[in-house]
Design a protein around this motif. Structure first.
Motif, PDB file in Angstrom:
ATOM      1  N   ALA A   1       0.847  -1.194   0.000  1.00 23.87           N
ATOM      2  CA  ALA A   1       0.000   0.000   0.000  1.00 23.87           C
ATOM      3  C   ALA A   1       0.876   1.236   0.000  1.00 23.87           C
ATOM      4  O   ALA A   1       1.029   1.928   1.012  1.00 23.87           O
ATOM      5  CB  ALA A   1      -0.927  -0.026   1.204  1.00 23.87           C
ATOM      6  N   ASP A   2       1.464   1.535  -1.153  1.00 21.91           N
ATOM      7  CA  ASP A   2       2.464   2.598  -1.241  1.00 21.91           C
ATOM      8  C   ASP A   2       1.943   3.851  -1.940  1.00 21.91           C
ATOM      9  O   ASP A   2       2.714   4.702  -2.368  1.00 21.91           O
ATOM     10  CB  ASP A   2       3.724   2.087  -1.951  1.00 21.91           C
ATOM     11  N   ASN A   3       0.629   3.959  -2.103  1.00 24.22           N
ATOM     12  CA  ASN A   3       0.037   5.220  -2.559  1.00 24.22           C
ATOM     13  C   ASN A   3      -1.357   5.347  -1.955  1.00 24.22           C
ATOM     14  O   ASN A   3      -1.877   4.417  -1.327  1.00 24.22           O
ATOM     15  CB  ASN A   3       0.012   5.319  -4.098  1.00 24.22           C
ATOM     16  N   GLY A   4      -1.964   6.509  -2.137  1.00 23.92           N
ATOM     17  CA  GLY A   4      -3.233   6.775  -1.492  1.00 23.92           C
ATOM     18  C   GLY A   4      -4.353   5.853  -1.940  1.00 23.92           C
ATOM     19  O   GLY A   4      -5.198   5.437  -1.127  1.00 23.92           O
ATOM     20  N   ILE A   5      -4.397   5.520  -3.231  1.00 25.33           N
ATOM     21  CA  ILE A   5      -5.460   4.654  -3.735  1.00 25.33           C
ATOM     22  C   ILE A   5      -5.354   3.272  -3.104  1.00 25.33           C
ATOM     23  O   ILE A   5      -6.354   2.683  -2.660  1.00 25.33           O
ATOM     24  CB  ILE A   5      -5.386   4.554  -5.270  1.00 25.33           C
ATOM     25  N   LYS A   6      -4.133   2.727  -3.045  1.00 22.30           N
ATOM     26  CA  LYS A   6      -3.953   1.401  -2.452  1.00 22.30           C
ATOM     27  C   LYS A   6      -4.295   1.407  -0.971  1.00 22.30           C
ATOM     28  O   LYS A   6      -4.858   0.431  -0.452  1.00 22.30           O
ATOM     29  CB  LYS A   6      -2.502   0.929  -2.663  1.00 22.30           C
ATOM     30  N   LEU A   7      -3.953   2.487  -0.278  1.00 17.59           N
ATOM     31  CA  LEU A   7      -4.294   2.564   1.142  1.00 17.59           C
ATOM     32  C   LEU A   7      -5.803   2.545   1.334  1.00 17.59           C
ATOM     33  O   LEU A   7      -6.323   1.878   2.239  1.00 17.59           O
ATOM     34  CB  LEU A   7      -3.700   3.826   1.756  1.00 17.59           C
ATOM     35  N   ARG A   8      -6.530   3.275   0.486  1.00 16.28           N
ATOM     36  CA  ARG A   8      -7.991   3.265   0.590  1.00 16.28           C
ATOM     37  C   ARG A   8      -8.537   1.855   0.346  1.00 16.28           C
ATOM     38  O   ARG A   8      -9.377   1.364   1.093  1.00 16.28           O
ATOM     39  CB  ARG A   8      -8.594   4.249  -0.410  1.00 16.28           C
ATOM     40  N   ILE A   9      -8.032   1.214  -0.700  1.00 15.78           N
ATOM     41  CA  ILE A   9      -8.496  -0.139  -1.009  1.00 15.78           C
ATOM     42  C   ILE A   9      -8.208  -1.077   0.161  1.00 15.78           C
ATOM     43  O   ILE A   9      -9.073  -1.848   0.592  1.00 15.78           O
ATOM     44  CB  ILE A   9      -7.817  -0.657  -2.297  1.00 15.78           C
ATOM     45  N   ARG A  10      -6.992  -1.015   0.680  1.00 16.37           N
ATOM     46  CA  ARG A  10      -6.609  -1.920   1.775  1.00 16.37           C
ATOM     47  C   ARG A  10      -7.536  -1.756   2.979  1.00 16.37           C
ATOM     48  O   ARG A  10      -8.047  -2.734   3.521  1.00 16.37           O
ATOM     49  CB  ARG A  10      -5.163  -1.669   2.193  1.00 16.37           C
TER      50      ARG A  10
ATOM     51  N   PRO B   1       3.489  20.598  -0.531  1.00 14.44           N
ATOM     52  CA  PRO B   1       3.373  21.735  -1.455  1.00 14.44           C
ATOM     53  C   PRO B   1       2.686  21.371  -2.779  1.00 14.44           C
ATOM     54  O   PRO B   1       3.129  21.785  -3.861  1.00 14.44           O
ATOM     55  CB  PRO B   1       4.840  22.126  -1.670  1.00 14.44           C
ATOM     56  N   LEU B   2       1.593  20.635  -2.714  1.00 15.97           N
ATOM     57  CA  LEU B   2       0.917  20.170  -3.924  1.00 15.97           C
ATOM     58  C   LEU B   2       0.222  21.317  -4.638  1.00 15.97           C
ATOM     59  O   LEU B   2      -0.387  22.191  -4.015  1.00 15.97           O
ATOM     60  CB  LEU B   2      -0.105  19.093  -3.566  1.00 15.97           C
ATOM     61  N   ARG B   3       0.283  21.278  -5.974  1.00 16.05           N
ATOM     62  CA  ARG B   3      -0.396  22.282  -6.793  1.00 16.05           C
ATOM     63  C   ARG B   3      -1.380  21.650  -7.767  1.00 16.05           C
ATOM     64  O   ARG B   3      -2.127  22.363  -8.441  1.00 16.05           O
ATOM     65  CB  ARG B   3       0.630  23.097  -7.580  1.00 16.05           C
ATOM     66  N   GLU B   4      -1.380  20.326  -7.867  1.00 14.52           N
ATOM     67  CA  GLU B   4      -2.275  19.637  -8.792  1.00 14.52           C
ATOM     68  C   GLU B   4      -2.614  18.272  -8.224  1.00 14.52           C
ATOM     69  O   GLU B   4      -2.122  17.888  -7.168  1.00 14.52           O
ATOM     70  CB  GLU B   4      -1.617  19.498 -10.169  1.00 14.52           C
ATOM     71  N   GLY B   5      -3.484  17.543  -8.929  1.00  8.35           N
ATOM     72  CA  GLY B   5      -3.909  16.235  -8.446  1.00  8.35           C
ATOM     73  C   GLY B   5      -5.331  16.288  -7.917  1.00  8.35           C
ATOM     74  O   GLY B   5      -5.962  17.341  -7.864  1.00  8.35           O
ATOM     75  N   SER B   6      -5.845  15.117  -7.537  1.00  3.60           N
ATOM     76  CA  SER B   6      -7.232  15.030  -7.087  1.00  3.60           C
ATOM     77  C   SER B   6      -7.328  14.150  -5.856  1.00  3.60           C
ATOM     78  O   SER B   6      -6.357  13.538  -5.429  1.00  3.60           O
ATOM     79  CB  SER B   6      -8.109  14.446  -8.201  1.00  3.60           C
ATOM     80  N   GLY B   7      -8.536  14.090  -5.290  1.00  9.28           N
ATOM     81  CA  GLY B   7      -8.752  13.270  -4.107  1.00  9.28           C
ATOM     82  C   GLY B   7      -8.321  13.989  -2.845  1.00  9.28           C
ATOM     83  O   GLY B   7      -7.867  15.136  -2.863  1.00  9.28           O
ATOM     84  N   THR B   8      -8.478  13.317  -1.727  1.00  2.00           N
ATOM     85  CA  THR B   8      -8.017  13.866  -0.457  1.00  2.00           C
ATOM     86  C   THR B   8      -6.725  13.161  -0.072  1.00  2.00           C
ATOM     87  O   THR B   8      -6.552  11.976  -0.323  1.00  2.00           O
ATOM     88  CB  THR B   8      -9.076  13.685   0.640  1.00  2.00           C
ATOM     89  N   ARG B   9      -5.816  13.893   0.553  1.00  2.30           N
ATOM     90  CA  ARG B   9      -4.438  13.427   0.722  1.00  2.30           C
ATOM     91  C   ARG B   9      -4.295  12.585   1.979  1.00  2.30           C
ATOM     92  O   ARG B   9      -4.333  13.099   3.099  1.00  2.30           O
ATOM     93  CB  ARG B   9      -3.494  14.612   0.805  1.00  2.30           C
ATOM     94  N   LEU B  10      -4.128  11.297   1.781  1.00  8.07           N
ATOM     95  CA  LEU B  10      -3.921  10.432   2.927  1.00  8.07           C
ATOM     96  C   LEU B  10      -2.627  10.764   3.644  1.00  8.07           C
ATOM     97  O   LEU B  10      -2.522  10.554   4.857  1.00  8.07           O
ATOM     98  CB  LEU B  10      -3.928   8.959   2.503  1.00  8.07           C
ATOM     99  N   LYS B  11      -1.628  11.296   2.923  1.00  8.50           N
ATOM    100  CA  LYS B  11      -0.363  11.640   3.572  1.00  8.50           C
ATOM    101  C   LYS B  11      -0.579  12.694   4.658  1.00  8.50           C
ATOM    102  O   LYS B  11       0.098  12.676   5.680  1.00  8.50           O
ATOM    103  CB  LYS B  11       0.673  12.111   2.544  1.00  8.50           C
ATOM    104  N   VAL B  12      -1.529  13.613   4.433  1.00  9.08           N
ATOM    105  CA  VAL B  12      -1.830  14.631   5.442  1.00  9.08           C
ATOM    106  C   VAL B  12      -2.460  13.989   6.669  1.00  9.08           C
ATOM    107  O   VAL B  12      -2.056  14.240   7.811  1.00  9.08           O
ATOM    108  CB  VAL B  12      -2.767  15.705   4.850  1.00  9.08           C
ATOM    109  N   LEU B  13      -3.461  13.146   6.450  1.00 10.37           N
ATOM    110  CA  LEU B  13      -4.157  12.510   7.574  1.00 10.37           C
ATOM    111  C   LEU B  13      -3.227  11.590   8.354  1.00 10.37           C
ATOM    112  O   LEU B  13      -3.277  11.543   9.591  1.00 10.37           O
ATOM    113  CB  LEU B  13      -5.362  11.725   7.054  1.00 10.37           C
TER     114      LEU B  13
END
Length: 408
Positions: free
Chosen positions: A14-23, A298-310
């Motif tokens: 689970a090395d990105n936000g999508i995989k973490l959500r799925i897991r 320092p994100l300027r683009e992308g979508s979804g909510t950032r699991l790294k922040v939480l």
């Protein structure tokens, strides 16, 4: 209750936000349901990466194929196709056949398509109740931000085509879950009146608290995120070019630690790496995040909510972010996080956290408390189970004789 889950990612590692959500959603669903997983992925997985998935699922199949991006002629053909070019070029009849075989054999109560890319394999299955999770429309809705009229027109066309496609898909889905209020508002405009809509946000593990991973180290910043993802690469480039020099001029000993996958060409594309430690992929980044004085986003683009922040807030690590980095999250500037929209204000906010221990302690405490209150995966997982149960009860007539929740 029997659930067939379709995803375009193998959940481990689970090395990105999508995989973490799925897991985490799989873990929650497995507490009450029998899960059968089909991962329609363009990546592979070794034996060790199957272990947790096999423990959660009654069966798990991974199908892989080379990734192909749309060509110019594919994009032009989108003018008369309902499916966007990105969907058509990745369509695989083998995947479709496997999904249909699984449905015929298992007779699931629900087919849960996680991410829009798998919805095409579920939308025309006969006699099946379908739920779509996380269609991710918010980023495309920002077409007005394109830098030139030509790019703005192209971005608008992409947005229009995606909306048309989602509207078409949702006619055959009983429910759709989204991660933020902004996403909910967009989907509400597209979904039929009888489609059940639910906000099921991203979250964080509320387990071991601050201090269990070691003491935070002064003058250490961290940015966790794979540089193979363009939004992360842009964020790091922006930080090193426009923000980090301001910080280092005042505190020369400050170091930035980067975690996540990075190919040599990504590192070469970055400005000077002086004061930067590139750690690469770290199997469990919690210790690195917990021992940092501050996480910068320092994100300027992308979508979804950032699991790294939480995840950082759950560990008691303060966060300094752009507005994009905390988009969709119920977090207040100066209370839970620091938010800055210019290089100078971002550097100033970061320096305040580095130089004011009392501010850091306040952000660490109140940021973690907000995650405990709003973003605990255990609570979020229960919300998904409630949605599954509600939809099954509503459409019970489509699968007569099926056992009720907890008796799968």
């Amino acid at each position: 209750m029997r659930i067939l889950v379709l995803t375009s990612w193998w959940p481990e590692p689970a090395d990105n936000g999508i995989k973490l959500r799925i897991r985490h959603l799989l873990r929650a669903i497995a507490r009450r349901c029998e899960i059968h997983l089909v991962a329609l992925t363009h990546d592979g997985a070794d034996t060790t990466q199957r272990q947790e998935v096999d423990q959660l699922c009654a069966s798990a199949i991974m199908l892989s194929a080379p990734r192909r991006n749309p060509r110019r002629r594919d994009v032009i053909a989108s003018l008369w196709h309902i499916q966007p070019a990105s969907v058509r070029v990745r369509w695989d009849p083998q995947w479709s056949a496997v999904v249909r075989e699984r449905v015929a054999t298992l007779k699931p109560d629900i087919v849960l398509a996680m991410e829009l890319s798998t919805a095409i394999y579920a939308h025309d299955l006969p006699g099946v109740v379908r739920i779509l999770d996380d269609p991710e429309l918010v980023e495309l809705s920002e077409w007005r931000r394109a830098p030139s009229p030509a790019r703005k027109l192209r971005a608008w066309l992409t947005w229009y085509r995606q909306c048309s496609y989602v509207r078409y898909l949702l006619r055959s889905f009983a429910a759709c879950s989204v991660v933020s209020e902004a996403e909910l508002d967009l989907v509400r405009r597209l979904a039929p009146a009888n489609t059940r809509l639910a906000m099921i946000p991203n979250g964080a593990e509320i387990g071991e608290g601050p201090g269990n991973w070691g003491e935070p180290q002064p003058d250490t910043l961290i940015y966790p995120g794979s540089l193979t993802y363009s939004a992360n690469l842009d964020a790091v480039h922006y930080f090193l070019n426009s923000i980090f020099p301001h910080i280092r001029r005042r505190r020369p000993d400050v170091r930035l630690r980067l975690t996540g996958r990075a190919e040599p060409e990504h590192l070469v594309a970055l400005p000077s790496l002086e004061g930067v430690d590139v750690l690469g992929f770290v199997p469990d980044i919690r210790s690195e995040v917990a021992r940092a004085w501050c996480e910068v986003v320092p994100l300027r683009e992308g979508s979804g909510t950032r699991l790294k922040v939480l995840e950082a807030l759950a560990l008691g690590t303060p966060v300094v972010s752009t507005p994009k980095g905390v988009e969709g999250l119920d977090l207040e500037h100066g209370r839970h996080v620091m938010i800055a929209d210019t290089p100078e204000s971002f550097a100033d906010a970061t320096l305040r956290v580095l130089e004011q221990p009392e501010l850091r302690a306040q952000l660490a405490s109140q940021g973690r408390q907000r995650v405990v209150e709003r973003y605990d995966w255990r609570v979020i997982g229960q919300q998904m189970n409630d949605l599954l149960g509600e939809v099954v009860e509503r459409y019970r007539w489509m699968a007569p004789g099926r056992p009720r929740i907890g008796n799968a």
